[in-house]
Design a protein around this motif. Sequence first.
Motif, PDB file in Angstrom:
ATOM      1  N   PRO A  97      -9.357   0.960   4.865  1.00 23.91           N
ATOM      2  CA  PRO A  97     -10.734   1.758   4.800  1.00 23.91           C
ATOM      3  C   PRO A  97     -10.647   3.274   5.034  1.00 23.91           C
ATOM      4  CG  PRO A  97     -10.055   0.512   7.026  1.00 23.91           C
ATOM      5  CD  PRO A  97      -9.178   0.135   5.909  1.00 23.91           C
ATOM      6  N   GLN A  98     -11.770   3.755   4.499  1.00 20.48           N
ATOM      7  CA  GLN A  98     -11.818   5.339   4.607  1.00 20.48           C
ATOM      8  C   GLN A  98     -11.815   5.615   5.939  1.00 20.48           C
ATOM      9  OE1 GLN A  98     -11.925   7.583   2.249  1.00 20.48           O
ATOM     10  NE2 GLN A  98     -11.483   6.211   0.870  1.00 20.48           N
ATOM     11  N   PRO A  99     -11.208   6.820   6.473  1.00 22.13           N
ATOM     12  CA  PRO A  99     -11.340   7.022   8.171  1.00 22.13           C
ATOM     13  C   PRO A  99     -12.696   7.712   8.356  1.00 22.13           C
ATOM     14  CG  PRO A  99     -10.471   8.839   6.687  1.00 22.13           C
ATOM     15  CD  PRO A  99     -10.406   7.585   5.711  1.00 22.13           C
ATOM     16  N   ILE A 100     -12.915   7.529   9.738  1.00 22.64           N
ATOM     17  CA  ILE A 100     -14.115   8.352  10.211  1.00 22.64           C
ATOM     18  C   ILE A 100     -13.847   9.688  10.549  1.00 22.64           C
ATOM     19  CG2 ILE A 100     -15.783   8.115  12.144  1.00 22.64           C
ATOM     20  CD1 ILE A 100     -14.833   5.115  12.396  1.00 22.64           C
ATOM     21  N   VAL A 101     -14.341  10.839   9.888  1.00 22.54           N
ATOM     22  CA  VAL A 101     -14.140  12.166  10.338  1.00 22.54           C
ATOM     23  C   VAL A 101     -15.129  12.655  11.322  1.00 22.54           C
ATOM     24  CG1 VAL A 101     -13.861  14.241   9.348  1.00 22.54           C
ATOM     25  CG2 VAL A 101     -13.383  12.405   7.796  1.00 22.54           C
ATOM     26  N   ILE A 102     -14.409  12.890  12.479  1.00 18.85           N
ATOM     27  CA  ILE A 102     -15.149  13.583  13.500  1.00 18.85           C
ATOM     28  C   ILE A 102     -14.488  14.876  13.982  1.00 18.85           C
ATOM     29  CG2 ILE A 102     -15.644  13.374  16.057  1.00 18.85           C
ATOM     30  CD1 ILE A 102     -15.317  10.281  15.554  1.00 18.85           C
ATOM     31  N   ARG A 103     -15.258  16.235  13.810  1.00 19.37           N
ATOM     32  CA  ARG A 103     -14.651  17.481  13.867  1.00 19.37           C
ATOM     33  C   ARG A 103     -13.406  17.533  13.276  1.00 19.37           C
ATOM     34  NH1 ARG A 103     -15.974  18.568  20.090  1.00 19.37           N
ATOM     35  NH2 ARG A 103     -18.164  17.841  20.153  1.00 19.37           N
ATOM     36  N   GLY A 104     -13.442  17.055  11.822  1.00 18.38           N
ATOM     37  CA  GLY A 104     -12.503  17.479  10.739  1.00 18.38           C
ATOM     38  C   GLY A 104     -11.100  16.652  11.326  1.00 18.38           C
ATOM     39  N   ARG A 105     -11.289  15.704  11.948  1.00 19.83           N
ATOM     40  CA  ARG A 105     -10.168  14.941  12.399  1.00 19.83           C
ATOM     41  C   ARG A 105     -10.332  13.393  11.948  1.00 19.83           C
ATOM     42  NH1 ARG A 105      -6.188  17.094  15.865  1.00 19.83           N
ATOM     43  NH2 ARG A 105      -6.945  19.317  16.780  1.00 19.83           N
TER      44      ARG A 105
ATOM     45  N   THR B 275      -0.270  11.682   4.465  1.00 21.28           N
ATOM     46  CA  THR B 275      -0.701  11.870   3.035  1.00 21.28           C
ATOM     47  C   THR B 275      -0.857  10.338   2.342  1.00 21.28           C
ATOM     48  OG1 THR B 275       0.226  14.040   2.759  1.00 21.28           O
ATOM     49  CG2 THR B 275      -0.176  12.528   0.732  1.00 21.28           C
ATOM     50  N   THR B 276       0.196   9.565   2.720  1.00 25.11           N
ATOM     51  CA  THR B 276       0.398   8.123   2.380  1.00 25.11           C
ATOM     52  C   THR B 276      -1.008   7.428   2.966  1.00 25.11           C
ATOM     53  OG1 THR B 276       2.753   8.229   2.173  1.00 25.11           O
ATOM     54  CG2 THR B 276       1.657   6.015   2.462  1.00 25.11           C
ATOM     55  N   LEU B 277      -1.489   7.616   4.075  1.00 26.66           N
ATOM     56  CA  LEU B 277      -2.600   7.118   4.621  1.00 26.66           C
ATOM     57  C   LEU B 277      -3.813   7.317   3.941  1.00 26.66           C
ATOM     58  CD1 LEU B 277      -2.715   7.185   8.478  1.00 26.66           C
ATOM     59  CD2 LEU B 277      -2.300   5.334   7.099  1.00 26.66           C
ATOM     60  N   MET B 278      -3.932   8.556   3.389  1.00 19.04           N
ATOM     61  CA  MET B 278      -5.215   9.246   2.890  1.00 19.04           C
ATOM     62  C   MET B 278      -5.131   8.605   1.319  1.00 19.04           C
ATOM     63  SD  MET B 278      -6.938  10.405   5.022  1.00 19.04           S
ATOM     64  CE  MET B 278      -8.144  10.655   3.817  1.00 19.04           C
ATOM     65  N   ARG B 279      -3.829   8.279   0.736  1.00 21.51           N
ATOM     66  CA  ARG B 279      -3.796   8.009  -0.653  1.00 21.51           C
ATOM     67  C   ARG B 279      -4.099   6.466  -0.629  1.00 21.51           C
ATOM     68  NH1 ARG B 279       1.692   7.842  -1.303  1.00 21.51           N
ATOM     69  NH2 ARG B 279       1.681  10.063  -1.289  1.00 21.51           N
ATOM     70  N   TRP B 280      -3.559   5.663   0.497  1.00 20.72           N
ATOM     71  CA  TRP B 280      -4.045   4.206   0.522  1.00 20.72           C
ATOM     72  C   TRP B 280      -5.519   4.054   0.672  1.00 20.72           C
ATOM     73  CZ3 TRP B 280       0.328   2.131   4.520  1.00 20.72           C
ATOM     74  CH2 TRP B 280       1.427   2.117   3.787  1.00 20.72           C
ATOM     75  N   ALA B 281      -6.238   5.039   1.563  1.00 20.13           N
ATOM     76  CA  ALA B 281      -7.837   5.112   1.753  1.00 20.13           C
ATOM     77  C   ALA B 281      -8.301   5.140   0.193  1.00 20.13           C
ATOM     78  CB  ALA B 281      -8.153   5.989   2.812  1.00 20.13           C
ATOM     79  N   LYS B 282      -7.943   6.209  -0.388  1.00 18.18           N
ATOM     80  CA  LYS B 282      -8.490   6.587  -1.693  1.00 18.18           C
ATOM     81  C   LYS B 282      -8.382   5.214  -2.506  1.00 18.18           C
ATOM     82  CE  LYS B 282      -8.456   9.957  -5.273  1.00 18.18           C
ATOM     83  NZ  LYS B 282      -7.766  11.136  -5.923  1.00 18.18           N
ATOM     84  N   LEU B 283      -7.187   4.578  -2.689  1.00 18.71           N
ATOM     85  CA  LEU B 283      -6.796   3.475  -3.273  1.00 18.71           C
ATOM     86  C   LEU B 283      -7.716   2.078  -2.882  1.00 18.71           C
ATOM     87  CD1 LEU B 283      -3.300   3.987  -4.152  1.00 18.71           C
ATOM     88  CD2 LEU B 283      -5.003   4.329  -5.925  1.00 18.71           C
TER      89      LEU B 283
END
Length: 66
Positions: free
Chosen positions: A35-43, A23-31
């Motif tokens: 960098p935003q993650p690369i999404v491959i097959r939902g991961r 959750t923290t990683l995604m929050r940091w990406a949103k802020l």
Amino acid sequence: MIDTPDRINSAVARQLAGGVSGTTLMRWAKLGIIPQPIVIRGRNYWSRSQLVAALKAANENPESAA
């Protein structure tokens, strides 16, 4: 996972970021801290070199990361 030497999954990314939660990683990406993650097959995957550079920059200048 598609094997790319620089691509890391969320578990490795969390470890590199000091053991933070997903959750923290995604929050940091949103802020824009990392960098935003690369999404491959939902991961989520990150470029190791980009993530490390972003974490280093945030650590060197913490007031701009908040």
